[in-house]
Design a protein around this motif. Structure first.
Motif, short mmCIF file in Angstrom:
data_model
loop_
_atom_site.label_atom_id
_atom_site.label_comp_id
_atom_site.label_asym_id
_atom_site.label_seq_id
_atom_site.Cartn_x
_atom_site.Cartn_y
_atom_site.Cartn_z
N ALA A 172 -2.08 -10.60 -36.56
CA ALA A 172 -3.45 -10.69 -36.06
C ALA A 172 -4.02 -12.02 -36.54
CB ALA A 172 -4.29 -9.53 -36.60
N ILE A 173 -5.14 -12.41 -35.98
CA ILE A 173 -5.79 -13.65 -36.41
C ILE A 173 -7.24 -13.38 -36.75
CG2 ILE A 173 -4.26 -15.19 -35.14
CD1 ILE A 173 -6.60 -15.43 -33.06
N GLN A 174 -7.78 -14.25 -37.58
CA GLN A 174 -9.19 -14.20 -37.97
C GLN A 174 -9.84 -15.49 -37.50
OE1 GLN A 174 -10.12 -13.36 -42.15
NE2 GLN A 174 -11.44 -15.16 -42.11
N ILE A 175 -10.99 -15.37 -36.88
CA ILE A 175 -11.71 -16.54 -36.39
C ILE A 175 -13.05 -16.60 -37.12
CG2 ILE A 175 -12.75 -17.64 -34.37
CD1 ILE A 175 -10.63 -16.09 -32.70
N GLY A 176 -13.27 -17.70 -37.84
CA GLY A 176 -14.49 -17.82 -38.63
C GLY A 176 -15.34 -19.01 -38.22
N THR A 177 -14.87 -20.20 -38.53
CA THR A 177 -15.66 -21.40 -38.28
C THR A 177 -15.99 -21.56 -36.81
OG1 THR A 177 -14.60 -22.45 -40.18
CG2 THR A 177 -15.77 -23.90 -38.66
N CYS A 178 -15.04 -21.28 -35.93
CA CYS A 178 -15.28 -21.38 -34.50
C CYS A 178 -16.36 -20.38 -34.06
CB CYS A 178 -13.99 -21.12 -33.73
SG CYS A 178 -14.13 -21.30 -31.95
N LEU A 179 -16.31 -19.18 -34.59
CA LEU A 179 -17.35 -18.19 -34.29
C LEU A 179 -18.71 -18.69 -34.75
CD1 LEU A 179 -18.36 -15.36 -33.45
CD2 LEU A 179 -17.67 -14.56 -35.72
N TYR A 180 -18.75 -19.27 -35.92
CA TYR A 180 -20.00 -19.80 -36.46
C TYR A 180 -20.56 -20.92 -35.57
CZ TYR A 180 -23.30 -22.05 -39.61
OH TYR A 180 -24.43 -22.60 -40.16
N SER A 181 -19.68 -21.82 -35.13
CA SER A 181 -20.16 -22.98 -34.37
C SER A 181 -20.35 -22.70 -32.88
CB SER A 181 -19.21 -24.17 -34.56
OG SER A 181 -17.93 -23.85 -34.08
N GLU A 182 -19.51 -21.83 -32.29
CA GLU A 182 -19.55 -21.59 -30.85
C GLU A 182 -20.25 -20.29 -30.47
OE1 GLU A 182 -16.26 -20.87 -27.35
OE2 GLU A 182 -15.78 -22.28 -28.95
N GLY A 183 -20.20 -19.32 -31.36
CA GLY A 183 -20.78 -18.02 -31.05
C GLY A 183 -19.72 -17.07 -30.52
N ILE A 184 -20.17 -15.88 -30.19
CA ILE A 184 -19.27 -14.78 -29.83
C ILE A 184 -18.44 -15.05 -28.58
CG2 ILE A 184 -20.92 -13.47 -28.45
CD1 ILE A 184 -19.85 -10.98 -30.08
N THR A 185 -18.86 -15.98 -27.75
CA THR A 185 -18.10 -16.29 -26.53
C THR A 185 -16.73 -16.89 -26.84
OG1 THR A 185 -19.13 -18.47 -26.34
CG2 THR A 185 -20.19 -16.66 -25.16
N CYS A 186 -16.54 -17.36 -28.06
CA CYS A 186 -15.23 -17.95 -28.41
C CYS A 186 -14.11 -16.92 -28.31
CB CYS A 186 -15.27 -18.57 -29.80
SG CYS A 186 -15.34 -17.40 -31.17
N PHE A 187 -14.41 -15.64 -28.53
CA PHE A 187 -13.35 -14.63 -28.50
C PHE A 187 -12.71 -14.52 -27.12
CE2 PHE A 187 -15.96 -12.92 -32.10
CZ PHE A 187 -15.03 -13.18 -33.09
N ASN A 188 -13.54 -14.41 -26.08
CA ASN A 188 -12.99 -14.32 -24.72
C ASN A 188 -12.27 -15.59 -24.31
OD1 ASN A 188 -13.82 -11.70 -24.17
ND2 ASN A 188 -15.80 -12.35 -23.40
N ARG A 189 -12.82 -16.74 -24.67
CA ARG A 189 -12.18 -18.00 -24.33
C ARG A 189 -10.80 -18.12 -24.97
NH1 ARG A 189 -11.41 -22.29 -27.01
NH2 ARG A 189 -13.03 -21.93 -28.58
#
Length: 103
Positions: free
Chosen positions: A59-76
């Protein structure tokens, strides 16, 4: 403001700069253990996620990208990862998890 410095300043480092170290650690732990590994560090795109899984992450964890881009980063990131998998003819993560080859 209050700042947290985990492990005397050695924790809390993230973003693009940490990705090579993260990938090396994921791969090493994958080879040494029989545990599920959560890959984290420098995940901003589908290729970043793909590389973590290729090194052995379950599995992966997304932190900084979530902080800078917001929740839309997950679908992208998910869509980018699916595109890579389709291009490489992988049906599921297990098809390539931990399959890193050295040059």
């Amino acid at each position: 403001t209050t700042r947290i410095k985990p492990k005397n300043g050695f924790g809390g480092i993230g973003g693009h700069v940490i990705k090579p170290i993260a990938l090396a650690n994921v791969n090493k732990f994958y080879k040494l253990t029989n545990c599920s590994i959560i890959g984290c560090g420098g995940i901003y795109s589908g290729i970043d996620a793909f590389e973590h899984i290729l090194c052995g992450a379950s599995a992966i964890q997304i932190g900084t990208c979530l902080y800078s881009e917001g929740i839309t980063c997950f679908n992208r990131i998910e869509n980018e990862l699916k595109t890579i998998m389709k291009f490489k003819n992988y049906n599921c993560l297990e098809d390539y998890k931990g399959q890193l080859k050295y040059m």
